[in-house]
Write a protein that holds these residues in place. Sequence first.
Motif, PDB file in Angstrom:
ATOM      1  N   SER A 153     -12.503   7.042  12.727  1.00 39.63           N
ATOM      2  CA  SER A 153     -11.904   5.803  13.223  1.00 39.63           C
ATOM      3  C   SER A 153     -10.392   5.809  13.027  1.00 39.63           C
ATOM      4  CB  SER A 153     -12.512   4.590  12.506  1.00 39.63           C
ATOM      5  OG  SER A 153     -13.887   4.468  12.795  1.00 39.63           O
ATOM      6  N   TRP A 173      -6.063  10.608   2.513  1.00 40.27           N
ATOM      7  CA  TRP A 173      -5.995  10.184   3.912  1.00 40.27           C
ATOM      8  C   TRP A 173      -4.689   9.467   4.212  1.00 40.27           C
ATOM      9  CZ3 TRP A 173     -11.623   8.020   5.030  1.00 40.27           C
ATOM     10  CH2 TRP A 173     -12.533   9.085   4.902  1.00 40.27           C
ATOM     11  N   THR A 190      -1.238   6.976   3.865  1.00 42.15           N
ATOM     12  CA  THR A 190      -1.051   5.534   3.804  1.00 42.15           C
ATOM     13  C   THR A 190      -0.431   5.051   5.112  1.00 42.15           C
ATOM     14  OG1 THR A 190      -0.111   3.733   2.472  1.00 42.15           O
ATOM     15  CG2 THR A 190       1.235   5.716   2.733  1.00 42.15           C
ATOM     16  N   GLU A 209       0.816  -1.207   0.000  1.00 42.49           N
ATOM     17  CA  GLU A 209       0.000   0.000   0.000  1.00 42.49           C
ATOM     18  C   GLU A 209       0.854   1.263   0.000  1.00 42.49           C
ATOM     19  OE1 GLU A 209       0.298  -1.139   4.422  1.00 42.49           O
ATOM     20  OE2 GLU A 209       0.167  -2.142   2.463  1.00 42.49           O
ATOM     21  N   ASP A 229     -16.627  12.389   8.441  1.00 40.06           N
ATOM     22  CA  ASP A 229     -16.783  11.039   7.894  1.00 40.06           C
ATOM     23  C   ASP A 229     -16.429  10.047   9.007  1.00 40.06           C
ATOM     24  OD1 ASP A 229     -16.013   8.494   6.623  1.00 40.06           O
ATOM     25  OD2 ASP A 229     -16.215   9.587   4.735  1.00 40.06           O
ATOM     26  N   ASN A 255      -5.024   3.311   6.753  1.00 44.74           N
ATOM     27  CA  ASN A 255      -6.083   3.856   5.914  1.00 44.74           C
ATOM     28  C   ASN A 255      -6.702   2.740   5.087  1.00 44.74           C
ATOM     29  OD1 ASN A 255      -7.724   5.277   4.170  1.00 44.74           O
ATOM     30  ND2 ASN A 255      -6.060   6.251   3.042  1.00 44.74           N
ATOM     31  N   PRO A 256      -7.638   1.990   5.641  1.00 44.58           N
ATOM     32  CA  PRO A 256      -8.235   0.866   4.902  1.00 44.58           C
ATOM     33  C   PRO A 256      -9.108   1.298   3.738  1.00 44.58           C
ATOM     34  CG  PRO A 256      -9.398   1.205   6.979  1.00 44.58           C
ATOM     35  CD  PRO A 256      -8.203   2.114   7.001  1.00 44.58           C
ATOM     36  N   THR A 257      -9.460   2.595   3.661  1.00 41.53           N
ATOM     37  CA  THR A 257     -10.331   3.058   2.577  1.00 41.53           C
ATOM     38  C   THR A 257      -9.600   3.193   1.254  1.00 41.53           C
ATOM     39  OG1 THR A 257      -9.937   5.450   2.817  1.00 41.53           O
ATOM     40  CG2 THR A 257     -11.525   4.431   4.323  1.00 41.53           C
ATOM     41  N   GLY A 258      -8.283   3.374   1.290  1.00 39.86           N
ATOM     42  CA  GLY A 258      -7.533   3.594   0.062  1.00 39.86           C
ATOM     43  C   GLY A 258      -7.618   5.010  -0.473  1.00 39.86           C
ATOM     44  N   ARG A 259      -8.325   5.905   0.205  1.00 40.01           N
ATOM     45  CA  ARG A 259      -8.406   7.287  -0.261  1.00 40.01           C
ATOM     46  C   ARG A 259      -7.043   7.954  -0.102  1.00 40.01           C
ATOM     47  NH1 ARG A 259     -13.761  10.265   1.975  1.00 40.01           N
ATOM     48  NH2 ARG A 259     -12.627  11.982   0.965  1.00 40.01           N
ATOM     49  N   GLU A 314     -15.564   6.966   8.938  1.00 43.85           N
ATOM     50  CA  GLU A 314     -14.368   6.160   8.669  1.00 43.85           C
ATOM     51  C   GLU A 314     -13.107   6.943   9.012  1.00 43.85           C
ATOM     52  OE1 GLU A 314     -14.994   3.040   5.166  1.00 43.85           O
ATOM     53  OE2 GLU A 314     -15.412   5.078   4.502  1.00 43.85           O
ATOM     54  N   PHE A 315     -13.115   8.228   8.692  1.00 41.51           N
ATOM     55  CA  PHE A 315     -11.949   9.042   9.022  1.00 41.51           C
ATOM     56  C   PHE A 315     -11.808   9.186  10.535  1.00 41.51           C
ATOM     57  CE2 PHE A 315      -9.508  12.956   9.596  1.00 41.51           C
ATOM     58  CZ  PHE A 315      -8.433  12.717   8.743  1.00 41.51           C
TER      59      PHE A 315
END
Length: 288
Positions: free
Chosen positions: A183, A203, A205, A18, A178, A196-200, A180-181
């Motif tokens: 968290s 945000w 890595t 990632e 958000d 960063n599990p969202t991959g955005r 997720e953010f």
Amino acid sequence: MADCAPGSVPRINGLPEEIKHHYTAEIAEDLRIRHGAGRLELDRVQEIVRRHLPARPVKILDVGGASGVHTEWLLDDGHQVHLVDPLPMHVEQAHARLGGQTGFTAEVGDARALPAGDGMYDAVLLFGPLYHLTSRHHRVLAWREASRTVGPDGLVFGMGISRFASLIDGLARSFIFDSEFRSIVAEDLASGQHRNPTGRPEWFTTAYFHRPEELAEEAESAGLVVEALVAVEGLAAWLPGVAERWPDQADRKVILDAVRSVESEGSLLGASPHVITVGRVGPPTSGG
């Protein structure tokens, strides 16, 4: 740079996938720091490093130097610079930009096992590796490797991301609304382990976010004498209007003066996105 158990030998180029993806497919680190808001970071890094380097030309090892953003201005200042980065793409980009320039060399390598002999350099930059070595054991190992490659009185500059960077960035850019953010921020604050599990890409890595005092403590654990612990961008990185005023030379001076005036203020250090520790190698100890 993937973690492994304390005491084991790290793998050269052991970057998690990632992190590789973030720097090869999601962002252009060279453009990020040369343009827009990144110019504040670049100008402040130049100021801090130049303040501590000797006036004479010296040999510098730029570890995690990416495509050569810092190597370039150090070469322009007359220094010899060897760039080491774990990503072949970054080394290729550095060669494309700086290849043939007097004093420049580069190769692929790992901050935990540097391709350099003892005492070969006068100064080492660790601007990047300390972000992505997520275990303290490996960060201290990188500090030790850097100090090994400089002789007595040599300098090691290490930069970390603030423990509070995601929280402040989330408030400044409304990511905090958000769930997720939120968290991600909660884990950052609790442990410094940024995931960063969202991959955005905005945000970031996989990384470790330091408390400022941790950065200094790691340098000291590697045997360095800490000479400075300073905020790079300070609060200015987060405030509206700074980027718009930056192109104006007079306004830029005001911004830099303001950041500089509180760069060592302990109560504000963690509010800066980046913090730099400057460590110096002491003279060899006598005896066994």
